[in-house]
Design an enzyme around this catalytic site. Structure first.
Site, short mmCIF file in Angstrom:
data_model
loop_
_atom_site.label_atom_id
_atom_site.label_comp_id
_atom_site.label_asym_id
_atom_site.label_seq_id
_atom_site.Cartn_x
_atom_site.Cartn_y
_atom_site.Cartn_z
NE ARG A 81 -2.54 0.92 3.55
CZ ARG A 81 -3.21 0.66 4.67
NH1 ARG A 81 -4.46 0.21 4.61
NH2 ARG A 81 -2.66 0.84 5.85
CE LYS A 183 -2.70 4.47 7.44
NZ LYS A 183 -4.13 4.64 7.71
CD GLU A 219 -11.83 5.80 4.39
OE1 GLU A 219 -11.43 4.86 5.10
OE2 GLU A 219 -11.09 6.39 3.58
#
Ligand code: PLP
Length: 340
Positions: A81, A183, A219
């Site tokens: 990721r 992220k 989210e």
């Protein structure tokens, strides 16, 4: 020797530990990296990270299992990721195998700060990268630093996981220019206003809906949603603009393979939410935070699981995943990475 720390009462904050991993990228290549003692970073005033927020990070934790090993959970997924985040931000990828090795090395170097089994505390591991050379025109930096520090963090829930109340946010989720699935600090910086505002109004978190239509569940600021239907299925939102949570992906496997549940990973309309039996937020820090109530501009959605306890299916998911992490339940191949 384990440090003399009151593990049950350290909270979720930063505590400096002995060593951190640092590698520098210069002239098109990463150096071999080293474990260093200095917790401070010195960079130029015009560094890419300071001017154009060229930075991303990951978060995972190391902990002690029942049989006394120090392990971490699926670090290869954090490595991959982080590669995705770097590519999207025009930063050089730190090779994924070296990422995992650096996690192992930095945890070993700080092994005395890994909380003992049963304390509920863990050693939080924070890998991150930033543009370190000066850039004044809008373009990627030429030089980068990749670092990993660790900090012990206390049990996320003191005295058990109490359900929280969240609100439907008036602000769109902070995913500037389609960066929702990486992220990156910029997503968090852009969500700080909404978080502070939610807290001021008495809510623990924001539920963000999709920015285009405000009809689909995305989210919260830092966790994916899971829902349990009245007939016991796991439903979790699919969207190109939410972060692919490793906890959520692991829970999907746990639900299907360990608990025999049907799993639906699909678009979730906000209109459906009132019909679910249970709701939770999932991420590395808390594993699952139960949600008891969602407030949508004065309209309350109260889940049948109530405000006192985690819903029964959420609890089963939580117990099974934490049981796997702690070595009490056999893990799927490759999920537990032994450090020492
Ligand atoms: C970190 C994070 C999550 C949770 O991901 P995990 O891999 O489970 O820790 C969810 N949403 C956002 C925006 C995040 O930054």
């Amino acid at each position: 020797m384990s440090k003399n720390i009151d593990w049950a009462n350290i909270g979720f904050g930063y505590m400096e530990t002995d060593k951190r991993f640092v590698s520098n990228y210069k002239d098109g290549a990463w150096d071999e990296g080293a474990l260093v003692s200095d917790a401070n970073v010195t960079i130029n005033e015009c560094a890419g990270v300071l001017q154009y927020a060229q930075t991303c990070f990951e978060g995972l934790k190391a902990y002690t299992t029942e049989d006394g090993r120090i392990v971490c959970f699926r670090p290869d997924l954090n490595a991959s990721r982080m590669s995705d985040s770097c590519k999207r931000l025009e930063m050089p990828v730190f090779p994924e195998d070296r990422f995992v090795q650096a996690v192992v090395d930095v945890v070993k170097a700080n092994a005395d700060y890994v909380p003992p089994f049963g304390s509920g505390a863990t050693l939080y591991i924070r890998p991150y990268m930033f543009g370190s050379s000066a850039v004044i025109g809008v373009k990627p930096a030429d030089e980068y630093q990749f670092r990993i520090f660790t900090t012990p963090v206390g049990p996320y829930f003191k005295g058990g996981a109490k359900p929280i109340t969240i609100r439907v946010s008036d602000f769109d989720r902070a995913a500037p220019h389609g960066t929702g699935h990486i992220k990156a600090g910029l997503n968090y910086a852009m969500s700080l206003y909404a978080i502070v505002d939610a807290h001021n109004q008495g809510y623990a978190e924001n539920m963000y809906l999709d920015a285009a239509t405000h009809t689909k569940v995305e989210e919260t600021g830092g966790a994916n949603f899971i829902f349990i239907t009245k007939d016991g299925k796991l439903v979790t939102p699919k969207s190109g603009s939410i972060l692919p949570s490793i906890t959520r992906r692991s829970l999907m496997v746990v639900a299907e393979k360990y608990l025999g549940m049907t799993v639906e990973h699909r678009e979730v309309l906000f209109d459906e939410v009132k019909d679910f039996a249970e709701c939770g937020l999932c991420g590395t820090a808390a594993v699952i935070s139960p949600v008891g109530k969602i407030v949508d501009h004065g309209n309350e959605i109260c889940f049948p699981s109530g405000m006192d306890d985690m819903g029964p299916v959420t609890k089963k998911l939580y117990d099974t995943l934490t049981g796997i992490q702690m070595g009490k339940i056999e893990a799927p191949e490759g999920w537990i990475h032994v450090i020492q």
